[in-house]
Design a protein around this motif. Structure first.
Motif, PDB file in Angstrom:
ATOM      1  N   TYR A  34      -2.060 -13.079  -8.379  1.00  0.00           N
ATOM      2  CA  TYR A  34      -0.639 -12.964  -8.074  1.00  0.00           C
ATOM      3  C   TYR A  34      -0.278 -11.514  -7.749  1.00  0.00           C
ATOM      4  O   TYR A  34      -0.828 -10.591  -8.337  1.00  0.00           O
ATOM      5  CB  TYR A  34       0.204 -13.405  -9.278  1.00  0.00           C
ATOM      6  N   TYR A  36       3.297  -9.266  -7.793  1.00  0.00           N
ATOM      7  CA  TYR A  36       4.706  -9.210  -8.159  1.00  0.00           C
ATOM      8  C   TYR A  36       5.261  -7.837  -7.763  1.00  0.00           C
ATOM      9  O   TYR A  36       4.537  -6.854  -7.655  1.00  0.00           O
ATOM     10  CB  TYR A  36       4.888  -9.348  -9.680  1.00  0.00           C
ATOM     11  N   PHE A  88       7.739  -1.121  -8.116  1.00  0.00           N
ATOM     12  CA  PHE A  88       6.547  -1.150  -8.971  1.00  0.00           C
ATOM     13  C   PHE A  88       5.836  -2.462  -8.683  1.00  0.00           C
ATOM     14  O   PHE A  88       6.395  -3.542  -8.889  1.00  0.00           O
ATOM     15  CB  PHE A  88       6.992  -1.054 -10.438  1.00  0.00           C
ATOM     16  N   LEU A  90       2.835  -5.156  -9.175  1.00  0.00           N
ATOM     17  CA  LEU A  90       1.947  -5.616 -10.240  1.00  0.00           C
ATOM     18  C   LEU A  90       1.077  -6.757  -9.757  1.00  0.00           C
ATOM     19  O   LEU A  90       1.564  -7.690  -9.109  1.00  0.00           O
ATOM     20  CB  LEU A  90       2.769  -6.099 -11.437  1.00  0.00           C
ATOM     21  N   GLN A 101      -0.323 -15.611 -17.568  1.00  0.00           N
ATOM     22  CA  GLN A 101      -0.794 -14.630 -16.594  1.00  0.00           C
ATOM     23  C   GLN A 101      -0.967 -13.282 -17.278  1.00  0.00           C
ATOM     24  O   GLN A 101      -0.172 -12.903 -18.142  1.00  0.00           O
ATOM     25  CB  GLN A 101       0.206 -14.516 -15.436  1.00  0.00           C
ATOM     26  N   TYR A 102      -1.984 -12.553 -16.858  1.00  0.00           N
ATOM     27  CA  TYR A 102      -2.305 -11.247 -17.428  1.00  0.00           C
ATOM     28  C   TYR A 102      -2.168 -10.210 -16.326  1.00  0.00           C
ATOM     29  O   TYR A 102      -2.721 -10.363 -15.238  1.00  0.00           O
ATOM     30  CB  TYR A 102      -3.717 -11.262 -18.008  1.00  0.00           C
ATOM     31  N   PHE A 103      -1.445  -9.157 -16.659  1.00  0.00           N
ATOM     32  CA  PHE A 103      -1.051  -8.195 -15.639  1.00  0.00           C
ATOM     33  C   PHE A 103      -1.925  -6.948 -15.633  1.00  0.00           C
ATOM     34  O   PHE A 103      -2.434  -6.508 -16.672  1.00  0.00           O
ATOM     35  CB  PHE A 103       0.407  -7.776 -15.850  1.00  0.00           C
ATOM     36  N   GLY A 104      -2.038  -6.365 -14.449  1.00  0.00           N
ATOM     37  CA  GLY A 104      -2.680  -5.082 -14.299  1.00  0.00           C
ATOM     38  C   GLY A 104      -1.718  -3.957 -14.622  1.00  0.00           C
ATOM     39  O   GLY A 104      -0.557  -4.191 -14.967  1.00  0.00           O
ATOM     40  N   PRO A 105      -2.201  -2.709 -14.486  1.00  0.00           N
ATOM     41  CA  PRO A 105      -1.381  -1.553 -14.860  1.00  0.00           C
ATOM     42  C   PRO A 105      -0.276  -1.224 -13.870  1.00  0.00           C
ATOM     43  O   PRO A 105       0.644  -0.481 -14.193  1.00  0.00           O
ATOM     44  CB  PRO A 105      -2.402  -0.412 -14.927  1.00  0.00           C
ATOM     45  N   GLY A 106      -0.346  -1.770 -12.666  1.00  0.00           N
ATOM     46  CA  GLY A 106       0.723  -1.552 -11.701  1.00  0.00           C
ATOM     47  C   GLY A 106       0.519  -0.355 -10.798  1.00  0.00           C
ATOM     48  O   GLY A 106      -0.235   0.580 -11.117  1.00  0.00           O
TER      49      GLY A 106
END
Lengths: 112, 112
Positions: A34, A36, A88, A90, A101-106
């Motif tokens: 994904y 975002y 920002f 993501l 869902q698991y997010f990256g650092p952006g």
């Protein structure tokens, strides 16, 4: 364990320039991926998602595009950036069939 | 049309006391709900989730309550710690969708 990487961490680009943000996931196979965007003071808006290589679904019409050239690689691109593209960005992943869902650092993008 | 709403943009709580963050939703098709914690310039971190077949889920200091009839969920943090200071997002998803719908976030400040 699974990890998700995004780069660059920060990017300052002039209006009209191209964009390429990269996201990679390690430690899992065939993840859902994904992109975002979080604008200043706002929630997270889903831009694109992918359930497999070459499969991209767009949620919001805009001048951005996404590609998934490899199973664990997700790329966000633009041919010509607009001021309104600042924000920002993501990347996130999830296991197929699971909701979390698991997010990256952006990546913080500033278009001037 | 905001399907997921966090009506309190900010909350301030004394260390050691309970923090209660609220979230309302409008779409009755949502059947899974998540809370994320976000520090500035970082990606959101998954905290806790709840399925619509439950009304409570607990993980350490964090408890999420779901009231389906009121379309309302809340996150309780007990006891609150200064390290809990962050922006908290609730999100919802329906079984037929990959799309997490996020609220606009609540900024929690835990005062020492």
């Amino acid at each position: 364990s699974q990890t998700i990487h995004q780069w660059p961490a920060t990017l300052v680009q002039p209006v009209g320039s191209p964009l390429s943000l990269e996201c990679t996931v390690e430690g899992t196979s065939n993840p859902n991926l994904y992109w975002y965007r979080q604008a200043a003071g706002r929630g997270l808006q889903l831009l694109f998602y992918s359930v497999g290589i070459g499969q991209i679904s767009s949620e919001v019409p805009q001048n951005l595009s996404a590609s998934r050239p490899q199973d664990r690689q997700f790329i966000l691109s633009s041919k010509k950036l607009l001021l309104s593209d600042s924000g920002f960005y993501l990347c996130a992943w999830s296991r197929p069939g699971e909701e979390t869902q698991y997010f990256g650092p952006g990546t913080r993008l500033l278009v001037l | 049309d905001q399907q997921v709403k966090q009506n309190s943009p900010s909350l301030s709580v004394q260390e050691g006391r309970i923090s209660i963050l609220n979230c309302d939703y409008t779409n009755s098709m949502f059947d899974y709900f998540l809370w994320y914690k976000k520090y500035p310039a970082e990606g959101p971190t998954f905290l806790i989730s709840i399925s619509s077949i439950k009304d409570k889920n607990e993980d350490g200091r964090f408890t999420v309550f779901l009231n389906k009839s009121a379309k309302h969920l809340s996150l309780h943090i007990v006891p609150s710690q200064p390290g809990d200071s962050a922006v908290y997002f609730c999100a919802a998803v329906s079984d037929s969708s990959y799309k997490l719908i996020f609220g606009s976030g609540t900024r929690l400040l835990v005062r020492p």
